[in-house]
Motif scaffolding. Structure first.
Motif, mmCIF file in Angstrom:
data_model
loop_
_atom_site.group_PDB
_atom_site.id
_atom_site.type_symbol
_atom_site.label_atom_id
_atom_site.label_comp_id
_atom_site.label_asym_id
_atom_site.label_seq_id
_atom_site.Cartn_x
_atom_site.Cartn_y
_atom_site.Cartn_z
ATOM 1 N N LYS A 121 0.829 -1.212 0.000
ATOM 2 C CA LYS A 121 0.000 0.000 0.000
ATOM 3 C C LYS A 121 0.857 1.253 0.000
ATOM 4 O O LYS A 121 0.568 2.221 -0.723
ATOM 5 C CB LYS A 121 -0.914 -0.010 1.228
ATOM 6 C CG LYS A 121 -1.851 1.187 1.330
ATOM 7 C CD LYS A 121 -2.838 1.241 0.180
ATOM 8 C CE LYS A 121 -3.843 2.358 0.366
ATOM 9 N NZ LYS A 121 -4.790 2.458 -0.767
ATOM 10 N N MET A 122 1.935 1.250 0.773
ATOM 11 C CA MET A 122 2.812 2.422 0.825
ATOM 12 C C MET A 122 3.471 2.678 -0.524
ATOM 13 O O MET A 122 3.587 3.825 -0.966
ATOM 14 C CB MET A 122 3.881 2.237 1.901
ATOM 15 C CG MET A 122 3.383 2.318 3.329
ATOM 16 S SD MET A 122 2.566 3.879 3.742
ATOM 17 C CE MET A 122 0.839 3.344 3.778
ATOM 18 N N MET A 123 3.915 1.620 -1.200
ATOM 19 C CA MET A 123 4.557 1.793 -2.503
ATOM 20 C C MET A 123 3.567 2.362 -3.524
ATOM 21 O O MET A 123 3.928 3.188 -4.361
ATOM 22 C CB MET A 123 5.122 0.458 -2.995
ATOM 23 C CG MET A 123 6.225 -0.118 -2.106
ATOM 24 S SD MET A 123 7.563 1.066 -1.747
ATOM 25 C CE MET A 123 8.210 1.337 -3.398
ATOM 26 N N ILE A 124 2.322 1.918 -3.460
ATOM 27 C CA ILE A 124 1.291 2.451 -4.358
ATOM 28 C C ILE A 124 1.072 3.945 -4.085
ATOM 29 O O ILE A 124 0.985 4.756 -5.018
ATOM 30 C CB ILE A 124 -0.030 1.672 -4.190
ATOM 31 C CG1 ILE A 124 0.133 0.233 -4.700
ATOM 32 C CG2 ILE A 124 -1.174 2.384 -4.911
ATOM 33 C CD1 ILE A 124 -1.061 -0.665 -4.398
ATOM 34 N N ILE A 138 7.144 5.836 6.699
ATOM 35 C CA ILE A 138 6.520 4.588 7.142
ATOM 36 C C ILE A 138 7.260 3.392 6.542
ATOM 37 O O ILE A 138 7.588 2.431 7.242
ATOM 38 C CB ILE A 138 5.029 4.559 6.752
ATOM 39 C CG1 ILE A 138 4.259 5.639 7.540
ATOM 40 C CG2 ILE A 138 4.427 3.172 7.017
ATOM 41 C CD1 ILE A 138 2.827 5.831 7.089
ATOM 42 N N THR A 139 7.544 3.460 5.248
ATOM 43 C CA THR A 139 8.262 2.374 4.583
ATOM 44 C C THR A 139 9.652 2.199 5.175
ATOM 45 O O THR A 139 10.103 1.076 5.445
ATOM 46 C CB THR A 139 8.371 2.655 3.071
ATOM 47 O OG1 THR A 139 7.052 2.795 2.523
ATOM 48 C CG2 THR A 139 9.081 1.526 2.356
ATOM 49 N N GLY A 140 10.340 3.314 5.414
ATOM 50 C CA GLY A 140 11.686 3.245 5.979
ATOM 51 C C GLY A 140 11.704 2.674 7.376
ATOM 52 O O GLY A 140 12.581 1.879 7.733
ATOM 53 N N GLY A 141 10.734 3.067 8.208
ATOM 54 C CA GLY A 141 10.668 2.543 9.562
ATOM 55 C C GLY A 141 10.404 1.052 9.581
ATOM 56 O O GLY A 141 11.012 0.307 10.357
ATOM 57 N N GLY A 152 11.103 8.187 13.526
ATOM 58 C CA GLY A 152 11.863 7.942 14.748
ATOM 59 C C GLY A 152 12.363 6.508 14.804
ATOM 60 O O GLY A 152 13.500 6.246 15.218
ATOM 61 N N LEU A 153 11.528 5.566 14.359
ATOM 62 C CA LEU A 153 11.913 4.156 14.327
ATOM 63 C C LEU A 153 13.059 3.943 13.347
ATOM 64 O O LEU A 153 14.010 3.205 13.632
ATOM 65 C CB LEU A 153 10.708 3.309 13.926
ATOM 66 C CG LEU A 153 10.905 1.798 13.850
ATOM 67 C CD1 LEU A 153 11.395 1.241 15.173
ATOM 68 C CD2 LEU A 153 9.589 1.125 13.441
ATOM 69 N N ARG A 154 12.997 4.609 12.198
ATOM 70 C CA ARG A 154 14.083 4.493 11.205
ATOM 71 C C ARG A 154 15.399 4.998 11.783
ATOM 72 O O ARG A 154 16.444 4.361 11.617
ATOM 73 C CB ARG A 154 13.713 5.311 9.967
ATOM 74 C CG ARG A 154 14.728 5.239 8.816
ATOM 75 C CD ARG A 154 14.418 6.304 7.794
ATOM 76 N NE ARG A 154 14.494 7.632 8.383
ATOM 77 C CZ ARG A 154 13.698 8.644 8.054
ATOM 78 N NH1 ARG A 154 12.731 8.487 7.176
ATOM 79 N NH2 ARG A 154 13.854 9.824 8.636
ATOM 80 N N GLU A 155 15.354 6.138 12.489
ATOM 81 C CA GLU A 155 16.572 6.676 13.093
ATOM 82 C C GLU A 155 17.065 5.786 14.230
ATOM 83 O O GLU A 155 18.268 5.661 14.458
ATOM 84 C CB GLU A 155 16.319 8.091 13.610
ATOM 85 C CG GLU A 155 15.985 9.100 12.526
ATOM 86 C CD GLU A 155 17.073 9.198 11.469
ATOM 87 O OE1 GLU A 155 18.267 9.096 11.827
ATOM 88 O OE2 GLU A 155 16.726 9.353 10.274
#
Length: 235
Positions: free
Chosen positions: A7-10, A28-31, A93-96
């Motif tokens: 869904k995020m990629m779309i 969102i995708t990165g996290g 924040g999760l990605r970092e």
């Protein structure tokens, strides 16, 4: 997870998406992908893997609840896109948290940030859950609102005022602001302050023994930042 990533990629590829929306989708995708990599790391401890799995489950629940048609009926703290923006910032924040150059080093700090991120995702899900009780939704919204409005917190503003007294680098000021936006006050703010870009600023603040912020800077300089919130001046 596959449903959320697809869904995020779309949405990222949607030509009608605004730059702000696209940045949210990418956060969102990165996290999510950074946490999946952490789960698959052969060197990760069983305890950390369990924590990462808990975060991914909470994140998936928050994203699905945010994109569900029923979420449009929830009471928005600010603007129609409030939930999506909040999920995006928490995901950033999760990605970092998962990035080697910005991840907290001390195990106590890591556990504190892990817990805060997971709790926020769970709150975002509960705030939009039509089956949750009014009290559960109210409490969840309160928790989410505290993070959304973290940059307006009087304590955060006073901390930034004190930081600027020591002429911090642009990287230091930006890091403290970004972590506060992503994880909230005070966990995010102190996480940012403990970073390498703020080392000179923290040392300068710790050397000023007569200021009311001295104890906080001294604590961040010597101890896990998660143990330092008690040194924030009460007034």
């Amino acid at each position: 997870m596959k449903e959320v990533l697809t869904k995020m990629m779309i949405l990222i590829d949607d030509p009608n998406a605004t730059p702000e929306d696209r940045a949210t989708y990418m956060n969102i995708t990165g996290g999510l992908t950074s946490t999946l990599r952490a789960i698959q790391d052969p060197d990760v401890t069983p305890e950390d893997r369990a924590a990462y799995i808990g975060i991914v489950k909470a994140m998936n629940g928050a994203v699905i609840a945010t994109l569900a048609p029923s979420s449009k009926q929830s009471h928005a703290p600010q603007g129609p896109q409030w939930a999506l923006r909040a999920v995006g910032e928490n995901s950033a924040g999760l990605r970092e948290f998962n990035a080697p150059q910005s991840a907290p080093e001390d195990p106590k700090d890591r556990k504190k940030i892990q817990k805060k991120i997971e709790e926020t995702f769970k709150a975002l899900q509960t705030a939009q859950d039509p089956n949750a009780s009014p009290k559960e939704r109210k409490d969840a919204l309160k928790k989410v609102r505290q993070q959304i409005e973290a940059l307006k917190s009087s304590e955060y503003l006073e901390l930034m005022k004190e930081i600027k007294r020591y002429k911090p680098s642009a990287a230091c000021a930006e890091t403290v602001e970004n972590r506060t936006r992503q994880v909230g006050w005070s966990d995010g703010s102190l996480w940012g302050l403990s970073g390498s870009s703020c080392a000179a600023t923290v040392a300068a603040g710790a050397s000023q023994e007569r200021t009311e912020w001295h104890a906080l800077f001294a604590c961040v300089q010597r101890n896990p930042f998660s143990s330092c919130v008690d040194y924030v001046p009460e007034d």
